[in-house]
Design a protein around this motif. Structure first.
Motif: not given
Length: 169
Positions: A131-150
């Motif tokens: 789930m953390a991976g999904f959140f990170a990928g979704f947010l990174s792509e949508l916001l066009e920023k590098k986002i990590d979620v743990k």
């Protein structure tokens, strides 16, 4: 971004209704028990590093989902709170979790009723990293920023809910 302005000018209810309809059109029905059994079986190999591979695959899926929303449905935002509202709609539509909440002050996502916890039961380590991976990928792509979620707390560890920390790089 002209599309960003268009998206924000639509009434909130209309945007979320359209988003929920898009999710229904773009998603595939998978039996809940099959997901639970499948994750339980795969999780047994987590000591061999398969969990990192699963998280990476989920991150790819999150990016792909956000890309589809942008390209096909003109869903654009540069605000984290709006992106998290979109994930709320996705989470509620997916039925893979019961409750999805976020806190902008603490930069946390809180989840209750995770299907992944249901699959694994008790664990010494967090089990919802996909789930953390999904959140990170979704947010990174949508916001066009590098986002990590743990995942920092997991209900499988005995916590009241799963808690994910958002890191913007």
């Amino acid at each position: 971004m002209d599309n960003l302005k268009e998206y924000r000018m639509e009434p909130l209810e209309d945007r979320f209704r359209a988003l929920a309809e898009a999710i229904e059109r773009e998603s595939v029905l998978v039996h809940r028990a099959a997901l639970i059994d499948g994750y339980r079986d795969i999780y047994k190999f987590s000591t061999f590093g398969i969990d990192k591979l699963i998280k990476k695959a989920a991150e790819f899926g999150g990016k792909k989902g956000a890309k589809i929303l942008k390209e096909r449905y003109n869903v654009y935002t540069d605000r984290l709170d709006e992106a998290l509202e979109i994930i709320t709609v996705i989470a509620e539509s997916s039925r893979l979790i019961e409750v999805f909440e976020f806190d902008m002050e603490t930069m946390e996502i809180r989840v209750e009723g995770s299907i992944l916890v249901e699959a694994i039961g008790k664990s010494n380590k967090p089990v919802c990293e996909p789930m953390a991976g999904f959140f990170a990928g979704f947010l990174s792509e949508l916001l066009e920023k590098k986002i990590d979620v743990k995942e920092i707390k997991c209900a499988a560890q005995g916590h009241e809910r799963c808690v994910f920390k958002i890191y913007i790089e």
